[in-house]
Write a protein that holds these residues in place. Structure first.
Motif, mmCIF file in Angstrom:
data_model
loop_
_atom_site.group_PDB
_atom_site.id
_atom_site.type_symbol
_atom_site.label_atom_id
_atom_site.label_comp_id
_atom_site.label_asym_id
_atom_site.label_seq_id
_atom_site.Cartn_x
_atom_site.Cartn_y
_atom_site.Cartn_z
ATOM 1 N N UNK A 102 0.817 -1.222 0.000
ATOM 2 C CA UNK A 102 0.000 0.000 0.000
ATOM 3 C C UNK A 102 0.846 1.265 0.000
ATOM 4 N N UNK A 103 1.963 1.260 0.729
ATOM 5 C CA UNK A 103 2.760 2.477 0.882
ATOM 6 C C UNK A 103 3.807 2.698 -0.186
ATOM 7 N N UNK A 104 4.190 1.607 -0.884
ATOM 8 C CA UNK A 104 5.229 1.677 -1.922
ATOM 9 C C UNK A 104 6.469 2.456 -1.454
ATOM 10 N N UNK A 105 7.080 2.037 -0.340
ATOM 11 C CA UNK A 105 8.258 2.745 0.154
ATOM 12 C C UNK A 105 9.459 2.509 -0.763
ATOM 13 N N UNK A 106 10.521 3.328 -0.609
ATOM 14 C CA UNK A 106 11.696 3.172 -1.475
ATOM 15 C C UNK A 106 12.565 1.964 -1.134
#
Length: 317
Positions: A102-106
């Motif tokens: 959901x957050x698509x972090x790096x």
């Protein structure tokens, strides 16, 4: 072999993490807990730390709590700080996968090293004691009538209770993107909302609600396991084909060698055999679900794909 040559060989093996457990000095383990103190990951990490010391494979364990973004903040710190460290461990689990989706972090889990799955904790759905509903069938009937009127309360978006609510809707013929899910930052907030009647139905690990269930302040109506827990009926036996566990595991740092990975895995597996770990399983209503090596790495990949598919259908992604 000359004594000095032998000692040099042993030192080289120790540095590579390739010595058997019995021949190595106990490690100073650094445990990253990508959550605030008091929750499930924190409890798991500290129970594992104690078990590592009881198994005499860790001389000391230090803990670093870094909460936020469903574990992504802690993961980012672990990626940056634990590179090549053979004694670093990070607690993780199903919630982190949901957070990454959901957050698509790096950062992502491909940057760190899979070690082992430890436990699975199944969710229980509860009603506040003064709820007009009495059973899961009552909740489902209202869900079918007006999906938005049923407020599901639980952990972060993408948590296992969020996904379970979406799966329940899907299985009973309700568009899962229409569910009204209220995400809370921690178990304390969710508990207060349930007790205050601010949500229709709440979900969490059984251990978090146990005292309120026992005191009668919450009424358990279903568990997400294959078998009953504390005699609470499963979703499946109530005609809703949903089973989902909030599993937890540990990863090692980026860039460790195969020998170091094996040594770290052996340490964790040794901890699983201690009395203190067995006591933690019982105390927290955790189901043992030990899996390591390539099997665990494949499990995480498959779980990620399965969760993503469910979350896309539910409009979470």
């Amino acid at each position: 072999m000359r004594r000095d040559t032998f000692l040099k060989s042993m030192a080289a093996l120790a540095a590579a993490g390739a010595l058997p457990l019995s021949a190595r000095a106990a490690a100073a383990v650094k445990m990253m807990i990508p959550a605030n103190p008091g929750g499930g990951w924190d409890t798991t990490g500290r129970a594992l730390g104690k078990a590592l010391q009881d198994a005499k494979v860790a001389d000391s364990v230090t803990y670093d709590n870094k909460g936020g973004a469903a574990g992504a903040l802690g993961l980012a710190q672990f990626v940056n700080s634990a590179k090549g460290d053979p004694n670093a461990l990070m607690v993780m689990g199903a919630v982190m996968l949901g957070g990454i989706i959901t957050g698509k972090p790096p950062v992502n889990l491909s940057q760190v090293t899979p070690i082992a799955r430890l436990t699975s904790e199944y969710n229980v759905f509860v009603l506040p004691s003064n709820s007009p509903f009495k059973t899961m069938a009552d909740v489902v009937a209202q869900l079918k009538k007006d999906p938005g009127s049923v407020k599901w309360g639980g952990g972060s978006r993408g948590s296992t209770e969020h996904i379970a609510a979406a799966m329940i809707a899907q299985k009973v013929g309700v568009d899962p993107s229409k569910i009204n899910y209220v995400a809370f930052r921690g178990g304390g907030e969710a508990t207060a909302a349930i007790l205050g009647g601010n949500v229709t139905v709440g979900g969490s690990g059984f251990s978090e609600f146990a005292e309120y269930i026992k005191s009668g302040k919450m009424k358990p109506i279903a568990v997400t396991s294959a078998k009953r827990l504390n005699n609470v009926p499963t979703l499946k036996e109530q005609g809703i084909d949903v089973e989902i566990g909030n599993w937890r595991g540990v990863y090692g740092g980026p860039g460790i060698t195969d020998a170091q990975k094996k040594a770290l895995t052996d340490m964790v597996l040794a901890a699983m055999k201690t009395k203190s770990w067995q006591e933690s399983l019982e105390k927290n209503d955790w189901t043992p679900a030990v899996m390591s090596g390539a099997e665990f790495a494949k499990f995480v990949d498959d779980e990620f794909a399965s969760l993503r598919a469910t979350m896309v259908k539910s409009g979470m992604v």
